[in-house]
Design a protein around this motif. Structure first.
Motif, short mmCIF file in Angstrom:
data_model
loop_
_atom_site.label_atom_id
_atom_site.label_comp_id
_atom_site.label_asym_id
_atom_site.label_seq_id
_atom_site.Cartn_x
_atom_site.Cartn_y
_atom_site.Cartn_z
N ASP A 191 -7.30 1.15 0.48
CA ASP A 191 -6.39 1.99 1.26
C ASP A 191 -6.43 3.41 0.73
O ASP A 191 -6.44 3.63 -0.48
N THR A 192 -6.41 4.36 1.66
CA THR A 192 -6.42 5.76 1.27
C THR A 192 -5.47 6.55 2.16
O THR A 192 -5.24 6.20 3.32
N CYS A 193 -4.89 7.62 1.59
CA CYS A 193 -3.89 8.41 2.31
C CYS A 193 -4.01 9.88 1.90
O CYS A 193 -4.33 10.18 0.74
N LEU A 194 -3.77 10.77 2.83
CA LEU A 194 -3.79 12.21 2.56
C LEU A 194 -2.40 12.68 2.17
O LEU A 194 -1.42 12.40 2.87
N VAL A 195 -2.29 13.40 1.06
CA VAL A 195 -1.03 13.96 0.58
C VAL A 195 -1.17 15.48 0.57
O VAL A 195 -2.07 16.02 -0.08
N LEU A 196 -0.32 16.18 1.30
CA LEU A 196 -0.34 17.64 1.37
C LEU A 196 0.98 18.20 0.91
O LEU A 196 2.04 17.75 1.35
N ASP A 197 0.90 19.17 0.00
CA ASP A 197 2.09 19.82 -0.56
C ASP A 197 3.07 18.79 -1.14
O ASP A 197 4.29 18.91 -0.98
N GLY A 198 2.53 17.77 -1.77
CA GLY A 198 3.34 16.78 -2.45
C GLY A 198 4.00 15.75 -1.56
O GLY A 198 4.84 14.98 -2.02
N ARG A 199 3.61 15.71 -0.26
CA ARG A 199 4.24 14.77 0.67
C ARG A 199 3.15 13.95 1.37
O ARG A 199 2.28 14.52 2.04
N PRO A 200 3.19 12.62 1.24
CA PRO A 200 2.23 11.80 1.98
C PRO A 200 2.42 11.97 3.48
O PRO A 200 3.55 12.13 3.97
N VAL B 225 -6.00 13.13 -2.17
CA VAL B 225 -6.27 11.92 -1.39
C VAL B 225 -6.10 10.74 -2.33
O VAL B 225 -6.71 10.70 -3.40
N THR B 226 -5.25 9.80 -1.95
CA THR B 226 -5.00 8.65 -2.81
C THR B 226 -6.02 7.55 -2.52
O THR B 226 -6.56 7.45 -1.41
N MET B 227 -6.28 6.72 -3.52
CA MET B 227 -7.19 5.58 -3.39
C MET B 227 -6.51 4.36 -3.99
O MET B 227 -5.98 4.44 -5.10
N ASP B 228 -6.55 3.26 -3.29
CA ASP B 228 -5.93 2.03 -3.78
C ASP B 228 -6.86 0.88 -3.43
O ASP B 228 -6.93 0.43 -2.29
N PRO C 131 0.80 -1.23 0.00
CA PRO C 131 0.00 0.00 0.00
C PRO C 131 0.84 1.28 0.00
O PRO C 131 0.45 2.27 -0.60
N ALA C 132 2.00 1.26 0.66
CA ALA C 132 2.87 2.45 0.64
C ALA C 132 3.34 2.74 -0.77
O ALA C 132 3.45 3.90 -1.19
N GLY C 133 3.62 1.69 -1.54
CA GLY C 133 4.02 1.88 -2.93
C GLY C 133 2.92 2.53 -3.75
O GLY C 133 3.19 3.38 -4.62
N GLY C 134 1.66 2.17 -3.46
CA GLY C 134 0.54 2.80 -4.16
C GLY C 134 0.46 4.28 -3.87
O GLY C 134 0.19 5.10 -4.77
N VAL C 135 0.70 4.66 -2.62
CA VAL C 135 0.67 6.08 -2.24
C VAL C 135 1.77 6.86 -2.96
O VAL C 135 1.55 7.95 -3.49
N VAL C 136 2.98 6.30 -2.97
CA VAL C 136 4.09 6.96 -3.64
C VAL C 136 3.80 7.12 -5.14
O VAL C 136 4.02 8.19 -5.73
#
Length: 418
Positions: free
Chosen positions: A282-291, A272-275, A252-257
């Protein structure tokens, strides 16, 4: 040629790029539990097409699955005298404040393999009581009789002064050749006794599993292998096996990257990423280009002191099982049909309805072209599963039941995104 391969709960996906970074081939194969490396190697071989890749980058669920399913060998713990039960006592925090039936997970190391040795450091790292090396040797002989695969060493305040842990490791490695030895002063040199002990024990438990898997993969892939870490970085396979606790959200971390890089190419830095995979969403918030990254996480009830991408994970993948509960409510997930037997429509013996079966019945999947036509879908099997386990218990038409399964799964994903 460089190849990226990610092993999921249902499918193993791969992509090959040339020296300019252009995609030259893609491949998707069913995952192959319990020998999941076979699916990864099949994807690598198909993408290489008889050639030899220069590099393989790999995201894997092997560490997560081993911890959740307790698929690791016998491990021991060596602790400061008086502290053998830190894993059993845990902390005063309750996962659910109002659940009177909740139970703590069984300690990773059984009590008979949690041994003590006399030694003591002050919080400042001053030796208060010298290490009893004879006690360490006796513990090593006990571990040898018990045939442990790995030993976690966690002494009080070793993050301030690791000299006792390092000396104990020297004795253990001399008396237990071939046994992995994990030191808390190397794995998690931080304050808080329970999380540090938990992280070290998890590392010791996963090291033999990760080492067998990754070394075999690297040897047979015919190229150097880099492995995704929980924090979104990569490590060589050998080092990744040594730091196995840092692989718990590898895939899942690879999906976010990947999502972050893709968005940045289009000028988007807040997202917001979706995998959505076969087992989870799995979902993650990315702000200013940084997860977002958190310094500690919890897997299978055990705290892990290691940086990890800040994911929200819910059981709403393609293989998530649908059911009607005792109260007559439709539920989807968190259990999954996985790769074996998989959704009913795969024709591999599955009889329970999944999100994939429901998507097939409402026309979102072409049964003749699924997986490039290599896996024709069985519409009748999907219809039987959804009818028997959803439509009939709810007393609704088949198509309405299929729509309901998709809507419940979508609502679960939307809640995670919010």
């Amino acid at each position: 040629m460089r190849i990226g391969v990610d092993v999921g709960g249902t499918f193993t996906d791969g992509v090959a790029v040339d020296e300019r970074g252009h995609v030259v081939a893609r491949r998707k194969e069913p995952s192959t539990p319990p020998a999941i490396e076979e699916g990864a190697l099949a994807v690598v071989a198909a993408l290489a097409a008889g050639g030899r890749p220069d590099l393989v980058v790999h995201g894997t669920t092997v560490a997560t699955n081993a911890l959740i399913e307790r698929g690791y060998g016998r491990i021991g713990l060596l602790a400061t005298e008086g502290f053998r039960d830190v894993l059993a006592i845990g902390s005063m925090q309750r996962p659910d404040l109002y659940d009177v039936w909740q139970r703590k997970p069984e300690p990773i190391v059984p009590r008979r393999l949690r041994l003590e040795v006399p030694e003591r450091m002050t919080p400042e790292g001053r030796i208060l009581r010298p290490l009893d090396e004879g006690a360490v040797a006796r513990a090593a002989r006990r571990f040898r009789r018990e045939r442990v695969e790995a030993v976690a060493v966690c002494f009080l305040f070793s993050y301030a002064n690791p000299v006792h842990e390092r000396r104990a490791a020297t004795i253990l490695r001399r008396l237990l050749p071939g046994v992995e030895v994990a030191l808390s002063s190397e794995v998690a040199p931080m304050i808080r006794e329970f999380p540090r002990t938990s992280t070290t024990a998890v590392n010791a438990a996963l090291r033999p599993v990760a080492a067998r898997y990754l070394r075999g993969l690297a040897r047979r892939a015919g190229a150097p292998v880099l492995v995704m870490q929980s924090n979104g970085g990569v490590l060589p396979a050998g080092e990744a096996a040594r730091r196995a606790h840092e692989l718990l959200v590898s895939g899942p971390a690879g999906g976010v990257v990947g999502a972050t890089v893709f968005a940045a190419a289009g000028g988007v830095r807040d997202l917001v990423t979706m995998d959505m995979g076969g087992t989870s969403f799995d979902t993650c918030l990315v702000l200013d280009g940084r997860p977002r990254v958190r310094g500690a996480s919890e897997v299978a009830g055990w705290p892990i002191l290691a940086p990890a991408v800040d994911l929200v994970t819910v059981g709403a993948g393609g293989g998530s099982l649908a059911r009607v509960d005792a109260g007559g409510a439709l539920r989807v997930g968190p259990r999954s049909a996985g790769a074996v037997p998989g959704p009913a429509c795969y024709g591999r013996g599955g009889t329970l309805p999944t999100v994939t079966d429901a998507n097939l019945l409402i026309g979102r999947l072409d049964p003749e072209r699924f997986l490039g036509g290599r896996l024709p879908l069985d519409v009748e099997a999907a219809a039987r599963a959804v009818h028997d386990h959803v439509a009939r218990p709810l007393d609704v038409p088949l198509e309405a039941a299929a729509h309901a399964v998709v809507e419940v799964a979508s609502a679960t994903m939307a809640r995670a995104l919010r």
